[in-house]
Design a protein around this motif. Structure first.
Motif, PDB file in Angstrom:
ATOM      1  N   SER A   1     -29.739 -32.918 -23.393  1.00 18.34           N
ATOM      2  CA  SER A   1     -29.635 -33.638 -22.116  1.00 18.34           C
ATOM      3  C   SER A   1     -28.985 -35.014 -22.267  1.00 18.34           C
ATOM      4  CB  SER A   1     -31.017 -33.786 -21.481  1.00 18.34           C
ATOM      5  OG  SER A   1     -31.907 -34.461 -22.347  1.00 18.34           O
TER       6      SER A   1
ATOM      7  N   GLN B   1     -27.600 -26.801 -26.728  1.00 18.66           N
ATOM      8  CA  GLN B   1     -28.231 -25.809 -25.867  1.00 18.66           C
ATOM      9  C   GLN B   1     -28.049 -24.409 -26.450  1.00 18.66           C
ATOM     10  OE1 GLN B   1     -30.248 -26.261 -23.108  1.00 18.66           O
ATOM     11  NE2 GLN B   1     -30.588 -24.071 -23.472  1.00 18.66           N
TER      12      GLN B   1
ATOM     13  N   ALA C   1     -24.173 -31.720 -25.897  1.00 16.07           N
ATOM     14  CA  ALA C   1     -25.276 -31.109 -25.148  1.00 16.07           C
ATOM     15  C   ALA C   1     -25.119 -29.595 -25.063  1.00 16.07           C
ATOM     16  CB  ALA C   1     -25.352 -31.719 -23.744  1.00 16.07           C
TER      17      ALA C   1
END
Length: 282
Positions: free
Chosen positions: A242, A195, A191
């Motif tokens: 997520s 990002q 994650a």
């Protein structure tokens, strides 16, 4: 003889028979403890091997090789490395130092993320250059790995992204003041890597640059490869920001041009029907 022994990716039992014989006969056995980790700790390894291990941290391996190689010209000394011993340049450097001291060496190979990543369904000979994604700091946010991913994509090649590991790291303040105070270990997640990639994409988009990755690009998150808790998810880059892949270690794979068989395998790991629909169009 100086031995570099690969431990594989799972637990204590992944060592080869040849490697275990070397561990049992060596005068000293070191466990390299910073380029990767196993799902079990030092104590479990000692129980399985039936002998004590000496932890070799970054300082010892990179700066105190004389201590590591001491008496290796007359005794058997072993360094245990998670994965394959030559998966990190640090260990090639050790070999060079051993040769310079006229010490014989031998490498006992094992599985590493570089070959075990085939578990995600993509064929190994279709992978291009492997890249590393590092933790960003407030004043240091390198993005050169994105350009390498784009080069692979243009060639139709897949990219294995190795995610950052911080073991026995010092803050700049402690380093400058010479204080032997270390931060807690940190392991980058899928994650977090996604990002950072999303932020790079946004910046490139604002600058009007052509994009090789987009929010809807299907990528593959993998965790704890080689262990009983291995976990693989194919999802869009945005979805993966997520997704909780659980405990370390994590890696990220960005597909290039996929063969129909590869696409079929990716559907098996798809997060949901929307991902399967994107794969259907590839």
């Amino acid at each position: 003889m100086f031995y570099l022994v690969g431990l594989g990716l799972g637990d204590a039992s992944d060592i080869t028979v040849k490697g275990l014989d070397i561990v049992k006969k060596s005068k000293r056995v070191y466990l390299e403890a910073y380029t990767s980790i196993l799902t079990v700790g030092k104590e479990a390894l000692e129980t399985f091997y039936g002998r004590k291990l000496i932890l070799a941290d970054r300082d010892m391996v990179e700066q105190c090789s004389d201590e590591l190689l001491a008496d290796a010209e007359i005794d058997d000394i072993a360094l245990l490395v998670v994965g394959d011993p030559l998966g990190a340049t640090t260990h090639t450097d050790l070999i060079i130092r051993a040769v310079e001291k006229n010490i014989k060496y031998k490498v006992i190979h094992n599985a590493s993320i570089m070959n075990a990543i085939g578990c995600c369904g993509l064929q190994l000979y279709n992978f291009g250059e492997t890249v590393s994604i590092v933790f960003w700091e407030e004043t240091w946010q390198p993005d050169s790995f994105y350009d390498k991913i784009c080069i692979n994509k243009k060639l139709g090649m897949h990219t294995l992204c190795l995610l950052d590991i911080k073991m026995k790291e010092q803050t700049m303040e402690n380093l400058m003041k010479g204080r032997k105070t270390y931060e807690n270990p940190r392991f980058m997640t899928v994650a977090q890597a996604c990002q950072q990639l999303m932020e790079i994409i946004q910046k490139k988009q604002e600058q009007g640059e052509d994009l090789c990755l987009r929010d809807e690009t299907v990528c593959i998150g993998v965790a704890r490869v080689g262990s009983d808790e291995q976990h693989i998810i194919a999802a869009t880059l945005k979805q993966l920001t997520s997704v909780d892949m659980g405990a370390p270690l994590h890696s990220l794979v960005i597909p290039g041009k996929t063969h129909p068989i590869e696409t079929d395998m990716l559907r098996h790991f798809a997060l949901d029907d929307s991902v399967k629909a994107i794969l259907q169009r590839l």
